[in-house]
Design a protein around this motif. Structure first.
Motif, PDB file in Angstrom:
ATOM      1  N   THR A   1     -20.082   0.050   0.540  1.00  0.00           N
ATOM      2  CA  THR A   1     -19.419  -0.976   1.350  1.00  0.00           C
ATOM      3  C   THR A   1     -18.220  -0.390   2.077  1.00  0.00           C
ATOM      4  OG1 THR A   1     -20.187  -2.723  -0.127  1.00  0.00           O
ATOM      5  CG2 THR A   1     -18.280  -3.234   1.260  1.00  0.00           C
ATOM      6  N   ALA A   2     -17.423   0.408   1.400  1.00  0.00           N
ATOM      7  CA  ALA A   2     -16.264   1.043   2.032  1.00  0.00           C
ATOM      8  C   ALA A   2     -16.707   1.947   3.179  1.00  0.00           C
ATOM      9  CB  ALA A   2     -15.474   1.846   0.995  1.00  0.00           C
ATOM     10  N   ASP A   3     -17.790   2.690   2.986  1.00  0.00           N
ATOM     11  CA  ASP A   3     -18.295   3.563   4.048  1.00  0.00           C
ATOM     12  C   ASP A   3     -18.744   2.745   5.260  1.00  0.00           C
ATOM     13  OD1 ASP A   3     -17.784   5.728   2.402  1.00  0.00           O
ATOM     14  OD2 ASP A   3     -19.887   6.033   1.840  1.00  0.00           O
ATOM     15  N   MET A   4     -19.387   1.594   5.021  1.00  0.00           N
ATOM     16  CA  MET A   4     -19.802   0.741   6.146  1.00  0.00           C
ATOM     17  C   MET A   4     -18.604   0.141   6.862  1.00  0.00           C
ATOM     18  SD  MET A   4     -23.277  -1.341   5.330  1.00  0.00           S
ATOM     19  CE  MET A   4     -22.560  -2.238   3.986  1.00  0.00           C
ATOM     20  N   VAL A   5     -17.597  -0.278   6.100  1.00  0.00           N
ATOM     21  CA  VAL A   5     -16.374  -0.816   6.704  1.00  0.00           C
ATOM     22  C   VAL A   5     -15.777   0.223   7.640  1.00  0.00           C
ATOM     23  CG1 VAL A   5     -13.960  -1.416   6.170  1.00  0.00           C
ATOM     24  CG2 VAL A   5     -15.836  -2.526   4.929  1.00  0.00           C
TER      25      VAL A   5
ATOM     26  N   PRO B   1      -4.290  -7.734   3.801  1.00  0.00           N
ATOM     27  CA  PRO B   1      -5.560  -7.574   4.520  1.00  0.00           C
ATOM     28  C   PRO B   1      -5.665  -8.512   5.712  1.00  0.00           C
ATOM     29  CG  PRO B   1      -5.903  -8.921   2.573  1.00  0.00           C
ATOM     30  CD  PRO B   1      -4.466  -8.442   2.527  1.00  0.00           C
ATOM     31  N   ASP B   2      -6.465  -8.087   6.678  1.00  0.00           N
ATOM     32  CA  ASP B   2      -6.820  -8.952   7.816  1.00  0.00           C
ATOM     33  C   ASP B   2      -8.061  -9.776   7.503  1.00  0.00           C
ATOM     34  OD1 ASP B   2      -4.800  -8.013   9.675  1.00  0.00           O
ATOM     35  OD2 ASP B   2      -5.923  -6.126   9.665  1.00  0.00           O
ATOM     36  N   CYS B   3      -8.871  -9.307   6.540  1.00  0.00           N
ATOM     37  CA  CYS B   3     -10.045 -10.054   6.109  1.00  0.00           C
ATOM     38  C   CYS B   3     -10.500  -9.557   4.747  1.00  0.00           C
ATOM     39  CB  CYS B   3     -11.174  -9.972   7.130  1.00  0.00           C
ATOM     40  SG  CYS B   3     -11.829  -8.334   7.328  1.00  0.00           S
ATOM     41  N   VAL B   4     -11.334 -10.375   4.114  1.00  0.00           N
ATOM     42  CA  VAL B   4     -11.923 -10.043   2.828  1.00  0.00           C
ATOM     43  C   VAL B   4     -13.409  -9.797   3.050  1.00  0.00           C
ATOM     44  CG1 VAL B   4     -12.504 -10.921   0.527  1.00  0.00           C
ATOM     45  CG2 VAL B   4     -10.246 -11.405   1.511  1.00  0.00           C
ATOM     46  N   VAL B   5     -13.897  -8.684   2.532  1.00  0.00           N
ATOM     47  CA  VAL B   5     -15.327  -8.380   2.558  1.00  0.00           C
ATOM     48  C   VAL B   5     -15.846  -8.569   1.139  1.00  0.00           C
ATOM     49  CG1 VAL B   5     -17.032  -6.532   2.785  1.00  0.00           C
ATOM     50  CG2 VAL B   5     -15.280  -6.828   4.540  1.00  0.00           C
ATOM     51  N   GLY B   6     -16.788  -9.498   0.981  1.00  0.00           N
ATOM     52  CA  GLY B   6     -17.378  -9.768  -0.323  1.00  0.00           C
ATOM     53  C   GLY B   6     -18.779  -9.195  -0.400  1.00  0.00           C
TER      54      GLY B   6
ATOM     55  N   GLY C   1      -9.323  -0.984  13.354  1.00  0.00           N
ATOM     56  CA  GLY C   1      -8.001  -1.106  12.763  1.00  0.00           C
ATOM     57  C   GLY C   1      -7.814  -2.251  11.790  1.00  0.00           C
ATOM     58  N   ASP C   2      -8.801  -3.140  11.660  1.00  0.00           N
ATOM     59  CA  ASP C   2      -8.672  -4.218  10.669  1.00  0.00           C
ATOM     60  C   ASP C   2      -8.416  -3.622   9.288  1.00  0.00           C
ATOM     61  OD1 ASP C   2      -9.077  -6.386  12.351  1.00  0.00           O
ATOM     62  OD2 ASP C   2     -11.174  -6.691  11.780  1.00  0.00           O
ATOM     63  N   ARG C   3      -7.527  -4.276   8.551  1.00  0.00           N
ATOM     64  CA  ARG C   3      -7.283  -3.901   7.145  1.00  0.00           C
ATOM     65  C   ARG C   3      -8.171  -4.795   6.281  1.00  0.00           C
ATOM     66  NH1 ARG C   3      -3.407  -1.115   5.328  1.00  0.00           N
ATOM     67  NH2 ARG C   3      -2.901  -2.504   3.593  1.00  0.00           N
ATOM     68  N   VAL C   4      -9.060  -4.163   5.533  1.00  0.00           N
ATOM     69  CA  VAL C   4     -10.099  -4.890   4.812  1.00  0.00           C
ATOM     70  C   VAL C   4      -9.894  -4.785   3.307  1.00  0.00           C
ATOM     71  CG1 VAL C   4     -12.582  -4.943   4.351  1.00  0.00           C
ATOM     72  CG2 VAL C   4     -11.745  -4.544   6.672  1.00  0.00           C
ATOM     73  N   LEU C   5     -10.005  -5.918   2.653  1.00  0.00           N
ATOM     74  CA  LEU C   5     -10.013  -5.972   1.200  1.00  0.00           C
ATOM     75  C   LEU C   5     -11.467  -6.136   0.759  1.00  0.00           C
ATOM     76  CD1 LEU C   5      -8.038  -6.395  -1.327  1.00  0.00           C
ATOM     77  CD2 LEU C   5      -8.830  -8.749  -1.157  1.00  0.00           C
ATOM     78  N   ILE C   6     -11.978  -5.170   0.011  1.00  0.00           N
ATOM     79  CA  ILE C   6     -13.341  -5.255  -0.527  1.00  0.00           C
ATOM     80  C   ILE C   6     -13.260  -5.897  -1.898  1.00  0.00           C
ATOM     81  CG2 ILE C   6     -15.327  -3.928  -1.347  1.00  0.00           C
ATOM     82  CD1 ILE C   6     -14.654  -1.867   0.856  1.00  0.00           C
ATOM     83  N   LEU C   7     -14.096  -6.903  -2.129  1.00  0.00           N
ATOM     84  CA  LEU C   7     -14.015  -7.658  -3.364  1.00  0.00           C
ATOM     85  C   LEU C   7     -15.396  -7.827  -3.986  1.00  0.00           C
ATOM     86  CD1 LEU C   7     -11.586 -10.368  -4.054  1.00  0.00           C
ATOM     87  CD2 LEU C   7     -13.922 -10.774  -4.761  1.00  0.00           C
TER      88      LEU C   7
ATOM     89  N   ALA D   1     -12.828  -0.216  11.024  1.00  0.00           N
ATOM     90  CA  ALA D   1     -11.812  -0.858  10.191  1.00  0.00           C
ATOM     91  C   ALA D   1     -11.401   0.108   9.080  1.00  0.00           C
ATOM     92  CB  ALA D   1     -12.363  -2.152   9.603  1.00  0.00           C
ATOM     93  N   GLN D   2     -10.344  -0.254   8.356  1.00  0.00           N
ATOM     94  CA  GLN D   2      -9.896   0.587   7.254  1.00  0.00           C
ATOM     95  C   GLN D   2      -9.873  -0.221   5.959  1.00  0.00           C
ATOM     96  OE1 GLN D   2      -5.672   1.683   7.309  1.00  0.00           O
ATOM     97  NE2 GLN D   2      -5.431   0.360   9.097  1.00  0.00           N
ATOM     98  N   VAL D   3     -10.157   0.441   4.860  1.00  0.00           N
ATOM     99  CA  VAL D   3     -10.152  -0.204   3.551  1.00  0.00           C
ATOM    100  C   VAL D   3      -8.719  -0.238   3.039  1.00  0.00           C
ATOM    101  CG1 VAL D   3     -11.006  -0.112   1.187  1.00  0.00           C
ATOM    102  CG2 VAL D   3     -12.507   0.572   3.073  1.00  0.00           C
ATOM    103  N   ALA D   4      -8.181  -1.445   2.905  1.00  0.00           N
ATOM    104  CA  ALA D   4      -6.818  -1.601   2.379  1.00  0.00           C
ATOM    105  C   ALA D   4      -6.808  -1.466   0.863  1.00  0.00           C
ATOM    106  CB  ALA D   4      -6.251  -2.959   2.796  1.00  0.00           C
ATOM    107  N   ALA D   5      -7.858  -1.988   0.204  1.00  0.00           N
ATOM    108  CA  ALA D   5      -7.964  -1.913  -1.257  1.00  0.00           C
ATOM    109  C   ALA D   5      -9.334  -2.430  -1.673  1.00  0.00           C
ATOM    110  CB  ALA D   5      -6.879  -2.748  -1.930  1.00  0.00           C
ATOM    111  N   CYS D   6      -9.700  -2.095  -2.905  1.00  0.00           N
ATOM    112  CA  CYS D   6     -10.907  -2.629  -3.539  1.00  0.00           C
ATOM    113  C   CYS D   6     -10.457  -3.372  -4.791  1.00  0.00           C
ATOM    114  CB  CYS D   6     -11.870  -1.515  -3.912  1.00  0.00           C
ATOM    115  SG  CYS D   6     -12.528  -0.623  -2.505  1.00  0.00           S
ATOM    116  N   VAL D   7     -10.900  -4.623  -4.921  1.00  0.00           N
ATOM    117  CA  VAL D   7     -10.443  -5.485  -6.004  1.00  0.00           C
ATOM    118  C   VAL D   7     -11.658  -6.036  -6.754  1.00  0.00           C
ATOM    119  CG1 VAL D   7      -9.102  -7.556  -6.539  1.00  0.00           C
ATOM    120  CG2 VAL D   7      -8.374  -6.061  -4.680  1.00  0.00           C
ATOM    121  N   PHE D   8     -11.566  -6.014  -8.087  1.00  0.00           N
ATOM    122  CA  PHE D   8     -12.674  -6.431  -8.937  1.00  0.00           C
ATOM    123  C   PHE D   8     -12.168  -7.310 -10.073  1.00  0.00           C
ATOM    124  CE2 PHE D   8     -13.381  -2.258  -7.167  1.00  0.00           C
ATOM    125  CZ  PHE D   8     -14.623  -2.389  -6.579  1.00  0.00           C
TER     126      PHE D   8
END
Length: 171
Positions: free
Chosen positions: A130-134, A49-54, A111-117, A139-146
């Motif tokens: 959150t993914a829809d807002m990203v 990811p390029d950033c983490v979205v919490g 184009g940012d690769r975003v990790l949703i956490l 940006a694009q959702v690289a993965a969702c992690v829980f």
């Protein structure tokens, strides 16, 4: 490490018939907390990811140290009215009603690769919103992690089959 032993079940919260999975004992336990952050970081690194979205608020507790360990920035997704600049907003379904989430319009780049956490994947409404807002930001959702996933609520089905969904503990 047996992380489930650090999750407390609270019956009938917030409504009768619901079992609330409380992470407070996990947060209190230094070894459990370190293990959780390290395990989530290891899982997350594979998605580059390029950033983490919490997601507010427990996603902040895990998201910031994971972003730091990955060497990337952290972006908060907040409940309505908490962010000071221009925002993208989205209404979503909760298990018990509706909610509104926001992200700063300039928080992410095309184009940012975003990790949703977040701490918990239940019905998937909050994470999907959150993914829809990203994606609204370009940006694009690289993965969702829980940390925790409640399998019976099938939250991962809210995401398309291209979005990896990872959880450390499943109930």
């Amino acid at each position: 490490m047996d992380l489930k032993s650090l999750i407390r079940d609270i019956p009938d919260f917030p409504e009768p018939g619901i079992i609330f999975r409380d992470i407070t004992p996990l947060l209190r336990d230094p070894q459990g907390l370190r293990y959780t952050i390290d395990a989530l970081t290891e899982q997350s690194a594979a998605f580059t990811p390029d950033c983490v979205v919490g997601i507010e608020s427990r996603g902040f507790m895990f998201g910031v140290p994971i972003a730091q360990q990955l060497g990337v920035g952290f972006i908060p997704v907040r409940k309505s009215g908490k962010l000071p600049a221009e925002v993208h907003s989205i209404e979503y379904e909760l298990e018990y009603g509706k909610g509104l989430l926001e992200i700063h319009k300039d928080a992410l780049c095309q184009g940012d690769r975003v990790l949703i956490l977040d701490d918990l994947l239940a019905t998937g409404g909050t994470a999907k919103a959150t993914a829809d807002m990203v994606e609204k930001t370009g940006a694009q959702v690289a993965a969702c992690v829980f940390v925790i996933e409640l399998l019976a609520l099938e939250g991962r089905k809210k995401f398309n089959h291209h979005t990896p969904v990872v959880s450390l503990i499943q109930y």
